[in-house]
Design a protein around this motif. Structure first.
Motif, PDB file in Angstrom:
ATOM      1  N   PHE A 236     -20.181  46.610 -47.776  1.00  0.00           N
ATOM      2  CA  PHE A 236     -21.331  46.570 -46.966  1.00  0.00           C
ATOM      3  C   PHE A 236     -21.886  47.523 -46.240  1.00  0.00           C
ATOM      4  O   PHE A 236     -22.886  48.024 -46.112  1.00  0.00           O
ATOM      5  N   THR A 237     -20.787  48.469 -45.644  1.00  0.00           N
ATOM      6  CA  THR A 237     -21.087  49.757 -44.850  1.00  0.00           C
ATOM      7  C   THR A 237     -21.902  50.695 -45.965  1.00  0.00           C
ATOM      8  O   THR A 237     -22.895  51.176 -45.379  1.00  0.00           O
ATOM      9  N   ALA A 238     -21.446  50.869 -47.068  1.00  0.00           N
ATOM     10  CA  ALA A 238     -22.070  51.880 -48.038  1.00  0.00           C
ATOM     11  C   ALA A 238     -23.599  51.399 -48.625  1.00  0.00           C
ATOM     12  O   ALA A 238     -24.527  51.961 -48.524  1.00  0.00           O
ATOM     13  N   PHE A 239     -23.810  49.915 -48.488  1.00  0.00           N
ATOM     14  CA  PHE A 239     -25.040  49.499 -48.880  1.00  0.00           C
ATOM     15  C   PHE A 239     -26.003  49.099 -47.740  1.00  0.00           C
ATOM     16  O   PHE A 239     -27.348  49.512 -47.995  1.00  0.00           O
TER      17      PHE A 239
ATOM     18  N   PHE B  58     -22.282  59.641 -49.384  1.00  0.00           N
ATOM     19  CA  PHE B  58     -20.658  60.117 -48.894  1.00  0.00           C
ATOM     20  C   PHE B  58     -20.040  60.855 -49.899  1.00  0.00           C
ATOM     21  O   PHE B  58     -18.961  61.027 -49.828  1.00  0.00           O
ATOM     22  N   SER B  59     -20.644  61.759 -50.686  1.00  0.00           N
ATOM     23  CA  SER B  59     -20.306  62.651 -51.632  1.00  0.00           C
ATOM     24  C   SER B  59     -19.698  63.821 -50.726  1.00  0.00           C
ATOM     25  O   SER B  59     -18.768  64.398 -51.690  1.00  0.00           O
ATOM     26  N   PHE B  60     -19.769  64.141 -49.468  1.00  0.00           N
ATOM     27  CA  PHE B  60     -19.146  65.074 -48.770  1.00  0.00           C
ATOM     28  C   PHE B  60     -17.614  64.654 -48.679  1.00  0.00           C
ATOM     29  O   PHE B  60     -16.889  65.580 -48.325  1.00  0.00           O
ATOM     30  N   LEU B  61     -17.180  63.419 -48.838  1.00  0.00           N
ATOM     31  CA  LEU B  61     -15.832  63.298 -48.798  1.00  0.00           C
ATOM     32  C   LEU B  61     -15.069  63.758 -50.354  1.00  0.00           C
ATOM     33  O   LEU B  61     -13.772  63.511 -50.023  1.00  0.00           O
TER      34      LEU B  61
ATOM     35  N   GLY C 298       0.274  53.109 -44.442  1.00  0.00           N
ATOM     36  CA  GLY C 298      -0.921  53.001 -43.618  1.00  0.00           C
ATOM     37  C   GLY C 298      -1.966  54.097 -43.863  1.00  0.00           C
ATOM     38  O   GLY C 298      -3.189  53.836 -43.922  1.00  0.00           O
ATOM     39  N   ILE C 299      -1.417  55.408 -43.855  1.00  0.00           N
ATOM     40  CA  ILE C 299      -2.249  56.541 -44.294  1.00  0.00           C
ATOM     41  C   ILE C 299      -3.228  56.360 -45.469  1.00  0.00           C
ATOM     42  O   ILE C 299      -4.090  56.684 -45.705  1.00  0.00           O
ATOM     43  N   MET C 300      -2.240  55.851 -46.449  1.00  0.00           N
ATOM     44  CA  MET C 300      -2.574  55.497 -47.904  1.00  0.00           C
ATOM     45  C   MET C 300      -3.693  54.523 -47.913  1.00  0.00           C
ATOM     46  O   MET C 300      -4.805  54.541 -48.867  1.00  0.00           O
ATOM     47  N   ILE C 301      -3.463  53.514 -47.188  1.00  0.00           N
ATOM     48  CA  ILE C 301      -4.633  52.293 -46.933  1.00  0.00           C
ATOM     49  C   ILE C 301      -5.964  53.007 -46.611  1.00  0.00           C
ATOM     50  O   ILE C 301      -6.675  52.696 -47.278  1.00  0.00           O
ATOM     51  N   VAL C 302      -5.589  53.672 -45.537  1.00  0.00           N
ATOM     52  CA  VAL C 302      -6.957  54.439 -44.966  1.00  0.00           C
ATOM     53  C   VAL C 302      -7.581  55.314 -46.172  1.00  0.00           C
ATOM     54  O   VAL C 302      -8.888  55.352 -46.623  1.00  0.00           O
TER      55      VAL C 302
ATOM     56  N   VAL D  11     -11.752  56.399 -50.615  1.00  0.00           N
ATOM     57  CA  VAL D  11     -11.988  56.566 -52.034  1.00  0.00           C
ATOM     58  C   VAL D  11     -12.963  55.532 -52.500  1.00  0.00           C
ATOM     59  O   VAL D  11     -13.928  55.779 -53.158  1.00  0.00           O
ATOM     60  N   MET D  12     -12.568  54.198 -51.874  1.00  0.00           N
ATOM     61  CA  MET D  12     -13.839  53.297 -52.167  1.00  0.00           C
ATOM     62  C   MET D  12     -15.162  53.600 -51.662  1.00  0.00           C
ATOM     63  O   MET D  12     -16.129  53.341 -52.310  1.00  0.00           O
ATOM     64  N   LEU D  13     -15.321  53.759 -50.524  1.00  0.00           N
ATOM     65  CA  LEU D  13     -16.539  54.412 -49.876  1.00  0.00           C
ATOM     66  C   LEU D  13     -17.272  55.533 -50.722  1.00  0.00           C
ATOM     67  O   LEU D  13     -18.366  55.434 -50.887  1.00  0.00           O
ATOM     68  N   TYR D  14     -16.453  56.368 -51.372  1.00  0.00           N
ATOM     69  CA  TYR D  14     -16.978  57.529 -51.912  1.00  0.00           C
ATOM     70  C   TYR D  14     -17.620  56.873 -53.420  1.00  0.00           C
ATOM     71  O   TYR D  14     -18.557  57.205 -53.835  1.00  0.00           O
TER      72      TYR D  14
END
Length: 238
Positions: A140-143, A149-152, A183-187, A192-195
């Motif tokens: 939802f955020t990406a769309f 978000f290629s800077f990621l 927890g860090i890996m979930i973030v 990764v999914m946002l990218y």
């Protein structure tokens, strides 16, 4: 990363609304199909009795787990290359199928352990629900923002090497990865999914829905993997 064939298709960002909607629909249909196929393969491995030997193999020694991890990384690389192939659609589907099968094999021991040894029997449905909610929020955020978000990319690359280093160190030196790491890996999986979602919107061509669905499936799978481990560790400490 998006592999572009500049001689075919149209960049999604430059496509008409109809073309863009068709690409997004095909991508998420393929993502849904990959998730269903993954669930079916995992269920088959568990019900066939192969899950326990797989778990014993991966827990047998650090070398067996390292070999399995190396094979999965090799299969992932090959699958990604095939799924972004400009040669044929058959090769692209072979890549998606290879990744789904490889992820099913490597994650079956985790699923088997969650079903049989987790203190809380609701770990898997809870992990699935949390993954769905988190993935939905990221999508939802990406769309809605339509931000690129290629800077990621460099952060994800560096983060991947750091995470792999920590995992290898835990295998070689025998320490346990705890709640903080999970927890860090979930973030990280969320980033990764946002990218990947941003790449799908801004960098892919309209005929690359198979490769786009593989990228999304890999990030959703990574997220689910660590949410399961996080919840198992959390309930185990109660």
């Amino acid at each position: 990363m998006a592999y572009l064939d500049m001689n075919s298709g149209t960049l999604v960002a430059n496509a008409s609304e109809t073309e863009r909607a068709g690409f997004i629909r095909r991508t998420y249909l393929h993502l849904g199909g990959a998730i269903v196929a993954y669930a079916a393969l995992t269920t088959l491995l568990i019900q066939s009795g192969a899950a326990k030997p797989l778990m014993q193999l991966m827990q047998g020694s650090m070398w067996s787990w390292l070999i399995v991890l190396a094979m999965f990384m090799g299969a992932s690389y090959l699958a990604d290359k095939w799924a972004h192939s400009a040669i044929s659609k058959e090769m692209q589907y072979a890549g998606l199928g290879l990744y789904v099968a490889a992820f099913a094999v490597i994650s079956t021991p985790l699923i088997y352990g969650a079903l049989n040894f987790a203190p809380n029997p609701n770990v898997l449905p809870s992990a699935a629900l949390l993954t769905l909610m988190l993935a939905g929020g990221i999508t939802f955020t990406a769309f809605t923002t339509r931000k690129n978000f290629s800077f990621l990319a460099p952060f994800i690359t560096v983060g991947s090497f750091i995470a792999l280093g920590v995992i290898l160190a835990s295998i070689l030196f025998g320490f346990t990865l705890g709640l903080v790491f999970f927890g860090i890996m979930i973030v990280f999986a969320g980033a990764v999914m946002l990218y990947q979602t941003s790449q799908m919107i801004h960098e892919y061509h309209t005929d690359q829905h198979v490769g786009a669905s593989l990228g999304l499936f890999s990030s959703v799978g990574l997220m689910f993997w660590y949410i399961v481990q996080f919840l198992m560790s959390l309930t185990g400490n109660d």
